[in-house]
Design a protein around this motif. Structure first.
Motif, short mmCIF file in Angstrom:
data_model
loop_
_atom_site.label_atom_id
_atom_site.label_comp_id
_atom_site.label_asym_id
_atom_site.label_seq_id
_atom_site.Cartn_x
_atom_site.Cartn_y
_atom_site.Cartn_z
N ALA A 134 15.85 28.33 17.54
CA ALA A 134 14.56 28.62 18.05
C ALA A 134 13.88 29.42 16.85
CB ALA A 134 14.18 29.12 19.09
N VAL A 135 12.52 29.28 16.24
CA VAL A 135 11.72 30.21 15.68
C VAL A 135 10.93 30.93 16.54
CG1 VAL A 135 10.10 30.47 13.65
CG2 VAL A 135 12.09 28.78 13.61
N ARG A 136 10.91 32.17 16.82
CA ARG A 136 9.92 32.69 17.66
C ARG A 136 9.79 34.24 17.30
NH1 ARG A 136 14.50 32.18 21.06
NH2 ARG A 136 15.33 34.07 21.80
N ASP A 137 8.73 35.05 17.68
CA ASP A 137 8.55 36.33 17.30
C ASP A 137 9.06 36.87 15.93
OD1 ASP A 137 7.65 36.47 19.96
OD2 ASP A 137 9.73 36.93 20.64
N GLY A 138 8.64 35.80 14.94
CA GLY A 138 9.06 36.43 13.60
C GLY A 138 10.55 36.31 13.05
N GLU A 139 11.25 35.59 13.94
CA GLU A 139 12.65 35.57 13.92
C GLU A 139 13.26 34.12 13.98
OE1 GLU A 139 14.41 39.77 14.80
OE2 GLU A 139 14.47 38.34 16.15
N LEU A 140 14.49 33.73 13.22
CA LEU A 140 15.09 32.46 13.32
C LEU A 140 16.36 32.73 14.32
CD1 LEU A 140 15.96 29.45 12.90
CD2 LEU A 140 16.90 30.44 10.54
#
Length: 164
Positions: free
Chosen positions: A76-82
């Motif tokens: 997932a890519v979420r909240d500026g993180e992989l």
């Protein structure tokens, strides 16, 4: 009435979020359950009493649990993180992202592979991405992550990085 002026429609930014589960294909589930059933029947071989049903009670649920465990990885890519399972990488350290097909993944993970690379590879998933890093505090040169949609994941990572 005044003439209508061309309105500039607001541009919607590309969605940076991406999420997928690297589950097993149906045919691996079928093959695993058939093998477990055959093994249970082989152990049973007509024995009476407890030995008649115990192999089925142990092997079939154990196989289901093992197959579920093999396909539990989420990317997932979420909240500026992989996020890859429980590992996460802030996208500010990403220099480049390269979508890989099966041949490209084989080349990156082959004989000349970097032993310091972070790799989450699932053989039943054809594609992958190579995430090149620039973090002076981390010796990891890149991540290689299996994905069914390498181009979409690469675009999501770059969009999240550029949004920062």
């Amino acid at each position: 009435m005044s003439p209508s002026s061309p309105s500039s429609a607001p541009t919607v930014p590309a969605r940076a979020d991406h999420s997928e589960r690297l589950g097993l294909p149906w045919w691996l589930w079928l093959a695993g359950l058939v093998v477990a059933g055959l093994l249970a029947a082989e152990i049973w071989m007509g024995a009476p009493g407890l030995r008649a049903w115990l192999p089925f009670v142990v092997l079939l649920p154990g196989t289901v649990a093992m197959l579920w465990w093999l396909g539990r990885i989420r990317v997932a890519v979420r909240d500026g993180e992989l996020w890859v399972d429980d590992a996460h990488l802030p996208v500010r350290y990403v220099t480049d992202v390269v979508p890989l097909d099966a041949a490209g993944r084989r080349e990156v993970l082959g004989v000349g592979a970097d032993p310091l690379a972070f790799v989450v590879q699932r053989p039943w998933v054809g594609g992958a991405v190579q995430v090149v890093l620039d973090d002076p505090a981390d010796p990891t040169p890149f991540w290689v992550v299996s994905t069914r949609r390498p181009v979409e994941l690469a675009e999501a990572i770059l969009a999240a990085r550029d949004a920062r």
